[in-house]
Design a protein around this motif. Structure first.
Motif, short mmCIF file in Angstrom:
data_model
loop_
_atom_site.label_atom_id
_atom_site.label_comp_id
_atom_site.label_asym_id
_atom_site.label_seq_id
_atom_site.Cartn_x
_atom_site.Cartn_y
_atom_site.Cartn_z
N ASP A 1 15.02 -17.21 -32.25
CA ASP A 1 14.03 -18.18 -31.49
C ASP A 1 14.59 -19.61 -31.77
O ASP A 1 14.90 -19.92 -32.80
N PHE A 2 15.25 -20.30 -30.68
CA PHE A 2 15.67 -21.61 -30.85
C PHE A 2 14.62 -22.61 -31.21
O PHE A 2 14.93 -23.64 -31.57
N ARG A 3 13.34 -22.27 -31.25
CA ARG A 3 12.36 -23.22 -31.75
C ARG A 3 12.24 -23.29 -33.23
O ARG A 3 11.74 -24.27 -33.50
N ASN A 4 12.72 -22.19 -33.76
CA ASN A 4 12.73 -22.25 -35.17
C ASN A 4 13.89 -23.28 -35.77
O ASN A 4 14.96 -23.31 -35.29
N LEU A 5 13.27 -24.11 -36.84
CA LEU A 5 13.88 -25.11 -37.33
C LEU A 5 15.27 -24.67 -37.88
O LEU A 5 16.20 -25.37 -37.97
N GLY A 6 15.10 -23.59 -38.63
CA GLY A 6 16.23 -23.13 -39.20
C GLY A 6 17.51 -22.74 -38.38
O GLY A 6 18.50 -22.96 -38.84
N VAL A 7 17.00 -22.21 -37.18
CA VAL A 7 18.05 -22.04 -36.19
C VAL A 7 18.75 -23.24 -35.57
O VAL A 7 19.97 -23.52 -35.64
N LEU B 1 25.68 -31.67 -27.25
CA LEU B 1 25.02 -30.71 -28.23
C LEU B 1 23.45 -31.03 -28.27
O LEU B 1 22.74 -29.85 -28.01
N LEU B 2 23.16 -32.16 -28.27
CA LEU B 2 21.63 -32.21 -28.26
C LEU B 2 20.98 -31.93 -27.13
O LEU B 2 19.75 -31.22 -27.04
N ALA B 3 21.75 -32.20 -25.90
CA ALA B 3 21.04 -31.77 -24.76
C ALA B 3 20.90 -30.20 -24.48
O ALA B 3 19.91 -29.80 -24.26
N SER B 4 22.00 -29.58 -25.09
CA SER B 4 22.16 -28.05 -25.09
C SER B 4 20.97 -27.46 -25.70
O SER B 4 20.20 -26.74 -25.32
N VAL B 5 20.65 -27.98 -27.06
CA VAL B 5 19.58 -27.60 -27.84
C VAL B 5 18.46 -27.80 -27.37
O VAL B 5 17.30 -26.79 -27.44
N LEU B 6 18.15 -28.94 -26.78
CA LEU B 6 17.06 -29.26 -26.14
C LEU B 6 16.41 -28.53 -24.94
O LEU B 6 15.35 -27.91 -24.94
N VAL B 7 17.44 -28.15 -24.42
CA VAL B 7 16.97 -26.99 -23.25
C VAL B 7 16.73 -25.59 -23.66
O VAL B 7 15.90 -25.00 -23.36
N LEU B 8 17.62 -25.24 -24.47
CA LEU B 8 17.58 -23.96 -25.21
C LEU B 8 16.14 -23.96 -26.17
O LEU B 8 15.19 -22.97 -25.70
N VAL B 9 15.70 -25.04 -26.65
CA VAL B 9 14.38 -25.24 -27.35
C VAL B 9 13.18 -24.71 -26.16
O VAL B 9 12.46 -24.18 -26.27
N VAL B 10 13.50 -25.44 -25.15
CA VAL B 10 12.47 -25.34 -24.02
C VAL B 10 12.52 -24.15 -23.40
O VAL B 10 11.27 -23.54 -23.07
#
Lengths: 346, 258
Positions: A15-21, A62-71
């Motif tokens: 789950d990419f919303r998890n802070l640990g991930v 990296l930040l853009a990718s993480v953002l997209v994955l979170v969404v």
């Protein structure tokens, strides 16, 4: 079907919303980048220079990718791992390509070999991180936790079973009614011991179980066992992991009362204090009777079970005070979420 | 009529055995001559009961059944012993290896009958068998004897291991000293040292003393023909015991530890 899937080894993306991930992804990618730069650098000055350039290139992507994955995470977690990993790979390389093309367009720089190189790097970093997160999921998977629970649960004391059966046999002719009740108590107790150890149970049911267990022990031990129940402040709507209280009481009887030739008193106190549920079980203690090893195993067993349910929020402490052995459990008070199902419902 | 003694700490379990003995009266006539609820009571009551067979639960408070059997083994005419256990893996292994008879709870009438007949035929177990079973059990789960025992006419005197100040070998016997008095026991100092090595420390070729009982050391006045040596001062008794030169370093080191 759904409930079975929930308990099987998780076969989905993390789950990419998890802070640990998220933290693991950020640190992981930067470490990989640092490693790559370090390998290519020709000296300390060169290293610093290359690091700056790499960061300027990597961090936005990296930040853009993480953002997209979170969404997109709610959608991604529905896919099976293989398919999900493919989608993530496409997303990340897509973002990388867009970013590079965008920069090239804005600054009017022609793109040569850099594009395929960057895409390959992004793909490798993604694959490595997905693999790492997959391993983590496996290590902490609920299926493993479940297997552990089952093993822990299997440690029913045979001593108790056979002595109880023997006691019931002795009653059958003299007092058939009491024998029937004792067998019913035993059946309830074993149903509980063999039930699904992953589900929370109601405190009221757990207390009823304690009383059934106590009545069986009373049958065997007679006046040697005295149990003082202090349950007035027990919140009967609380839920807790199964088989935390009964093993503690069994411990108290087995280690505190049975080895002694004198009658022994066991105190069971359950109370709610604020948002915490307190359980206090105490029994007589005499050093010369102590079979330490068995007791420690039982305590470790219960502690481990509490860990699996509450992580660091629960606490089990055992101590000796004079000639009393005291076991105390503290866990979050959680009221039952729904109106209770009937006794046969489970 | 076979005279049977029942030892079990749980009243229902004793009742059950009486019931079963009643059921098999036709096959093997028996009479219950006594009952006990714990190990020490068993050792106290069996000698005077005239029991020929002892049905002995091993998981009783106060004293393990195997130890009870060892103490009763000192009687000139002790009973044959049938051990009973609900579940004691280590004890069962020790019984099996030493061909000691045992029954598992819940006991079946047919098994009880067979065991009684066997016990009647074979008589009391030998002290050696019991000792070797006890050694095995001690190795398996660390439970050792809690008492020393000696037969006095037709009874067994028990001396708690915790009350012993020292054990001293004299020719055939070992003198066992408590704060109150002395006893002679028929055992070897070497095997006692092996069994209770954690509790006692050797101070001399012929003597081991309880670590807890050591209070201090005194210098012995040197005699003409020998070197001065140390004496150990023991808690609760006047007597001073010599520490041999060979043991001195080891003894001092142990006592120095808090």
């Amino acid at each position: 079907m759904a409930s079975i899937n929930q308990n099987a080894l998780s076969n989905a993306l993390p789950d990419f919303r998890n802070l640990g991930v998220i933290a693991r992804v950020l640190v992981g990618v930067n470490l990989l980048a640092f490693g790559a730069v370090l390998a290519a650098a020709a000296g300390w000055d060169d290293l610093l220079d290359r690091l700056m350039r790499a960061a300027a290139f990597i961090e936005p992507i990296l930040l853009a990718s993480v953002l997209v994955l979170v969404v997109l995470s709610p959608l991604l977690t529905r896919l099976r791992f293989g398919a999900g990993a493919g989608v993530v790979l496409v997303l990340v390389t897509g973002i990388t390509a867009l970013a590079m093309l965008g920069v090239a367009r804005v600054y009017g720089v022609p793109l040569g070999d850099e594009l395929p190189q960057a895409l390959l790097l992004a793909a490798i970093a993604t694959a490595v991180l997905l693999g790492y997160l997959r391993l983590l999921t496996k290590a902490y998977s609920p299926a493993l936790a479940e297997a552990r629970l089952q093993v822990l649960q299997a440690r029913i004391r045979p001593h108790f079973l056979f002595n109880s059966l023997n006691a019931v046999l002795s009653l059958i002719r003299r007092d058939p009614v009491r024998a029937e009740r004792a067998l019913e108590d035993l059946a309830d107790l074993f149903r509980m011991l063999m039930s699904d150890a992953r589900q929370f149970v109601h405190l009221a049911d757990e207390i009823a179980l304690l009383e059934r267990y106590a009545s069986i022990e009373q049958l065997r031990l007679g006046e040697r066992l005295r149990i003082v129940w202090e349950l007035d402040a027990a919140p009967s709507d609380a839920i807790l992991p199964p088989l935390v209280l009964q093993p503690l009481l069994e411990n108290a009887v087995y280690h505190g009362v049975e080895p002694s030739t004198e009658p022994g008193e066991v105190v069971v106190r359950i109370a709610q204090r604020g948002s915490r549920l307190h359980v206090h079980i105490e029994n007589p203690y005499a050093e010369r009777h102590a079979h330490h090893a068995g007791n420690r195993m039982a305590i470790d067993n219960i502690r481990e079970r509490l860990m699996l349910f509450f992580d660091a929020e629960a606490r089990l402490a055992a101590r000796i005070e004079g000639n009393r052995y005291i076991a105390e459990v503290e866990m979050p008070y959680r009221p039952a979420p729904k109106p209770r199902r009937g006794a046969q419902g489970g | 009529m076979l005279r049977v003694f029942i030892a079990d700490d749980e009243a229902p379990a004793r009742g059950r055995l009486r019931e079963l003995l009643e059921d098999i009266q036709a096959e093997i006539p028996t009479q219950v001559v006594g009952e006990a609820r714990n190990g020490i009571e068993t050792v106290e009551r069996v000698p005077a009961s005239g029991a020929e067979i002892l049905l002995l639960d091993i998981e009783m408070p106060g004293m393990h059944g195997l130890e009870v059997a060892r103490h009763l083994g000192r009687l000139p005419e002790g009973p044959a012993v049938i051990f009973v256990t609900a579940h004691d893996r280590h004890a069962v292994e020790a019984f099996e290896l030493n061909a000691l008879d045992y029954l598992l709870k819940p006991v079946r009438a047919a098994r009880l009958e067979a065991a009684l007949k066997r016990a009647e035929a074979t008589g009391p177990p030998s002290g050696q068998t019991l000792e070797s079973a006890a050694d095995q059990l001690r190795e398996a789960d660390g439970r050792g004897r809690t008492h020393f025992s000696l037969a006095e006419r037709n009874r067994i005197v028990l001396v708690p291991v915790s009350e012993v100040v020292y054990l001293k070998a004299e020719q055939k016997y070992v003198t066992l000293r408590t704060r109150e008095r002395e006893h002679l026991i028929d055992e070897s100092l070497i095997s006692l040292e092996r069994e209770f090595g954690e509790r006692f420390v050797r101070i001399h070729r012929n003597c081991i003393v309880a670590r807890d009982a050591v209070r201090a050391f005194e210098r012995a006045p040197a005699a003409e023909d020998e070197e001065a040596h140390w004496l150990v001062v023991l808690d609760g008794i006047e007597e001073r015991l010599p520490v041999s030169r060979r043991q001195w370093a080891a003894v001092r080191a142990i006592i120095a530890q808090p």
